[in-house]
Design an enzyme around this catalytic site. Structure first.
Site, PDB file in Angstrom:
ATOM      1  N   ASP A 283      -1.902  16.023 -21.275  1.00 14.80           N
ATOM      2  CA  ASP A 283      -2.572  17.007 -20.432  1.00 14.80           C
ATOM      3  C   ASP A 283      -1.612  18.201 -20.328  1.00 14.80           C
ATOM      4  OD1 ASP A 283      -4.376  18.349 -18.915  1.00 14.80           O
ATOM      5  OD2 ASP A 283      -4.708  16.764 -17.469  1.00 14.80           O
TER       6      ASP A 283
HETATM    7  C1  BGC Z   1      -6.809  19.438 -16.934  1.00 11.54           C
HETATM    8  C2  BGC Z   1      -7.503  18.937 -18.180  1.00 11.54           C
HETATM    9  C3  BGC Z   1      -7.907  20.091 -19.044  1.00 11.54           C
HETATM   10  C4  BGC Z   1      -6.670  20.892 -19.385  1.00 11.54           C
HETATM   11  C5  BGC Z   1      -6.932  22.067 -20.312  1.00 11.54           C
HETATM   12  C6  BGC Z   1      -5.703  20.419 -17.252  1.00 11.54           C
HETATM   13  O1  BGC Z   1      -5.245  21.043 -16.101  1.00 11.54           O
HETATM   14  O2  BGC Z   1      -6.313  18.345 -16.202  1.00 11.54           O
HETATM   15  O3  BGC Z   1      -8.608  18.141 -17.823  1.00 11.54           O
HETATM   16  O4  BGC Z   1      -8.567  19.645 -20.185  1.00 11.54           O
HETATM   17  O5  BGC Z   1      -6.115  21.395 -18.182  1.00 11.54           O
HETATM   18  O6  BGC Z   1      -7.626  23.061 -19.701  1.00 11.54           O
END
Ligand code: BGC
Length: 749
Positions: A283
């Site tokens: 993530d």
């Molecule tokens: C989130 C993810 C997301 C990623 C990219 C993160 O803050 O937890 O679910 O896909 O950002 O935007």
């Protein structure tokens, strides 16, 4: 009593048979890549400068640009639009030594530009075909905008409505969550990943992010093996089995180990037991966060731990790109770990067809044609209607009469054209939802008076700011009272402001935000003939409303076509068929509250004393249970039958039930089957959903619905993580919600 148990062998769920010609190409590419180029494939950057403009001269963007030109970037996220994606892809393909195309990721969570309901709302439809179609529409639009990989579906099981991201998942149940995960994977990826209108999907957040303590975002997760295997992992496993090509890990730790560095989850379970041969992306900077968790002392150690644990790609964390090549060269990290990670990433790129045509998703004419086309609007409207749940309808106040009525429509959310788009709407423009006011206006034979009432939020806020809820400015009360006084029916649209749920939006209070409860009670004093339409991204605690308001409609945040969907349901042009995918509490103090709880050793108050499992100030039951949802007709269940009373180990248990539409109009019903395994070596929940079917019945019509229970549904995971089916007595319940009492039983012997 438990007499014996059948242990099911760990199954390798890799359903994508490896394509030998792709495997050969991966091997030959790996054989000519430098260590830096391999690390580059594992490096993902967030979109940067105006990509079609001049190259940046300094700062972070300049660094990213330089890395891109060296072939040190394998993927980008948040670059979108056929033209911009073509521009970055061109650098990767034409300026680098090996010309390996980028995989372009984006959060296509509930649509790209034309938005479907938020995922929790879609899940309330229990309509797997509609959900698949909704993901197909999202994939068609995103792929036309240059994107070939979505960071969806979020398959985190969530039991805590305080957590802001409940809006992004399928609710509290692992069985329903698994079926919905499969539908979404199918919708995004289709039959052919290399087709121009399909994109790779991503099961996130692996794993247990939905169990953050006290529902507080990014918080500690500490759960036992049984909950992990029986509640958290099943939807991930279902997604893997359905052929999903990527996984994303997450920000949380699990029992003391940040999941980004968790070998047990990523190597042993996902890539080992489940045979997953796609790749895992971290993530956002979650590899670095292992330093803040206190699990790695610096970036080097974080990189080493993450790659060893099976995190294949570093999302905007700069850790792999800074540390990994050195770690390989000084012998701390084996190069074979890189080969494994890069092989996985290349495999997905080959499957997408990016090596055959890196610009296949960059056709501007197609982009214009596909995004926002009429068929997509039809599909999201259909999905929106199916997502609405009728929670309460005393005296058949709904549906509204179509003529001769004076209707007062009250609430700032009723005219809001942004909040219904919900959270995660990056590619969609603000103010593009059909508001409830607009939807209601389409019914012209009633007199409609609109009064906004007080604002919900103090100011328009962006996704990056905290929402400031209005708790003091009561301008608008007078107009609302005036409108309500002379109306035949009052429709009040109340709930959460669009950005009150989603990532970073945990709440400790689940009541109607700001001045809305006061508004509701004020209007009730003037005219109690109220239909309350809720707009929200999570279960709310609305006990007062349930006790006083005759009709309550859960309309979530339904996306682009919100207003039409709500109006068609209120006027009876669509008979509501949704069922709650998450329990609604009476009060926030009951949370986490869920239907598949354990009996405890003191489940009831037989002796009339205080020493049983309960609260002293509120009853144990929820306000609205999981699976609850009414219709404008009524259904009766009868003749629940099993083909036998005793079954041998591997026999199918055949269950049938009759369902009759006892009302006056055609309606749909989600027939739900639950089991209870009465005695287990690990205690079993009082009910577990193990089957459902969405049926339509004409007035007076009866259908017989059949279910089969077998070893796939009758077993569970023991504390060694092994799937077992235990002999003994079971109960079977069938009905229209999780509190059904229609019951039969059988024995596995
Ligand atoms: C989130 C993810 C997301 C990623 C990219 C993160 O803050 O937890 O679910 O896909 O950002 O935007």
């Amino acid at each position: 009593m438990t007499l014996a148990s059948i242990k099911i062998q760990a199954q390798n769920y890799n359903t994508m048979t490896k394509n030998p010609s792709i495997e050969k190409k991966i091997d030959s590419l790996l054989s000519i890549m430098t260590v830096e180029e391999k690390v580059g494939q594992m490096n993902q950057y967030n979109g940067f400068w105006d990509v079609t403009g001049p190259a940046p001269a300094d700062g972070n963007s300049a660094l990213k640009y330089e890395h891109l030109r060296k072939g040190w970037v394998g993927s980008m996220l948040n670059v979108r639009g056929a033209k911009d994606v073509r521009a970055v892809q061109k650098i990767a393909v034409e300026d680098t030594r090996l010309g390996i195309p980028l995989i372009i990721g984006f959060d296509v969570i509930h649509g790209y530009k034309t938005l479907s309901p938020i995922p929790l709302a879609e899940s309330a439809s229990w309509d797997l075909q509609a959900i698949e179609r909704s993901a197909q529409v999202a994939a068609a639009e995103a792929s036309a905008a240059g994107i070939n990989w979505t960071f969806a579906p979020m398959v985190d099981v969530t039991r805590d409505a305080r957590w802001g991201r409940v809006m992004e998942g399928a609710g509290e149940d692992p069985f329903l969550g698994s079926r919905i995960a499969e539908a979404r994977v199918k919708g995004f990826q289709g039959e052919d990943l290399s087709a121009v209108n399909t994109i790779a999907a991503c099961a996130k957040h692996f794993a247990a992010y939905g169990f953050s303590e006290a529902g507080k975002e990014y918080n500690t997760v500490d759960i036992g093996t049984s909950t992990l295997h029986n509640v958290v992992l099943p939807p991930f496993k279902a997604a893997a089995k359905a052929g999903i090509r990527t996984f994303m890990n997450s920000f949380n730790e699990l029992n003391g180990v940040p999941v980004t560095g968790n070998s047990y989850l990523q190597r042993d379970i996902l890539k080992g037991d489940w045979g997953f041969d796609g790749f895992v992306v971290s993530d956002w900077a979650s590899i670095n966060e292992m330093i803040l968790w206190g699990h790695a002392k610096d970036k080097k150690e974080a990189a080493q731990k993450a790659v060893t644990a099976g995190s294949d790609m570093d999302m905007e964390g700069y850790v792999y790109i800074e540390a990994l090549a050195k770690l390989v060269k000084d012998g701390t990290v084996r190069e074979s770990l890189l080969d494994d990670a890069v092989g996985r990433i290349l495999r997905v790129k080959f499957e997408l067809g990016l090596f055959d045509d890196p610009y296949k998703y960059c056709d501007e004419a197609r982009e214009k044609d596909v995004i926002g086309n009429a068929k997509h609007h039809e599909a999201v409207l259909d999905m929106a209607k199916k997502s609405i749940v009728l929670l309460k309808n005393d005296n058949n106040l709904l549906p509204l009469k179509k003529t001769g009525q004076k209707i007062a429509l009250i609430g700032a959310l009723a005219s809001d054209k942004s909040s219904p788009l919900g959270s995660w709407r990056i590619a969609s423009d603000d103010e593009t939802a059909v508001s409830v006011l607009e939807g209601m206006k389409a019914y012209q034979d009633n007199e409609l008076v609109y009064a906004q009432g007080p604002k919900v939020a103090m100011e328009q806020t962006s996704f990056l700011q905290e929402v400031k809820i209005n708790t003091s400015d009561n301008k608008g009360f007078e107009d609302a009272i005036k409108a309500a006084k002379t109306a035949d029916v009052v429709v009040m649209v109340l709930g959460e402001y669009g950005f009150q749920t989603g990532e970073g939006r945990s709440r400790t209070n689940l009541e109607l935000p700001g001045l809305q409860q006061e508004l509701l009670e004020t209007i009730y004093d003037v005219n109690p003939n109220i239909v309350l339409v809720l707009n929200n991204g999570r279960p709310l605690a609305i006990s007062w409303a349930d006790a006083h308001i005759p009709a309550i409609v859960e309309a979530w945040q339904l996306g682009t076509q919100t207003g039409h969907a709500v109006a068609q349901v209120l006027y009876g042009d669509y008979n509501p068929s949704g069922k709650l995918p998450m329990t609604f509490p009476r009060t926030v103090g009951q949370v986490p509250i869920y239907y598949n709880y354990k009996n405890t050793g003191r489940p009831s108050n037989k002796d009339n004393n205080v020493f049983w499992s309960h609260y002293v100030d509120v009853e144990n039951t929820p306000l609205y249970p999981f699976g609850h949802g009414l219709s404008y007709t009524t259904f009766e269940y009868s003749d629940l039958k099993l083909n036998k009373a005793n079954y041998a180990q591997k026999e199918d248990v055949k269950v049938s039930v009759k369902v009759t539409n006892t009302g006056k109009v055609t309606g749909k019903e989600v027939v739900q089957l639950y089991i209870r395994d009465l005695v287990g070596s690990i205690t079993r929940p009082v009910k577990e959903l193990k089957g459902f079917e969405l049926i339509e019945l004409k007035a007076g019509e009866t259908k017989t619905i059949n279910f089969v229970l077998n070893k796939e549904t009758l077993g569970y995971y023991n504390n060694q993580g092994e799937y077992i089916v235990e002999m003994g007595d079971f109960e079977v319940f069938v009905g229209g919600s999780s509190v059904t009492t229609l019951k039969s039983d059988f024995t596995l012997e």
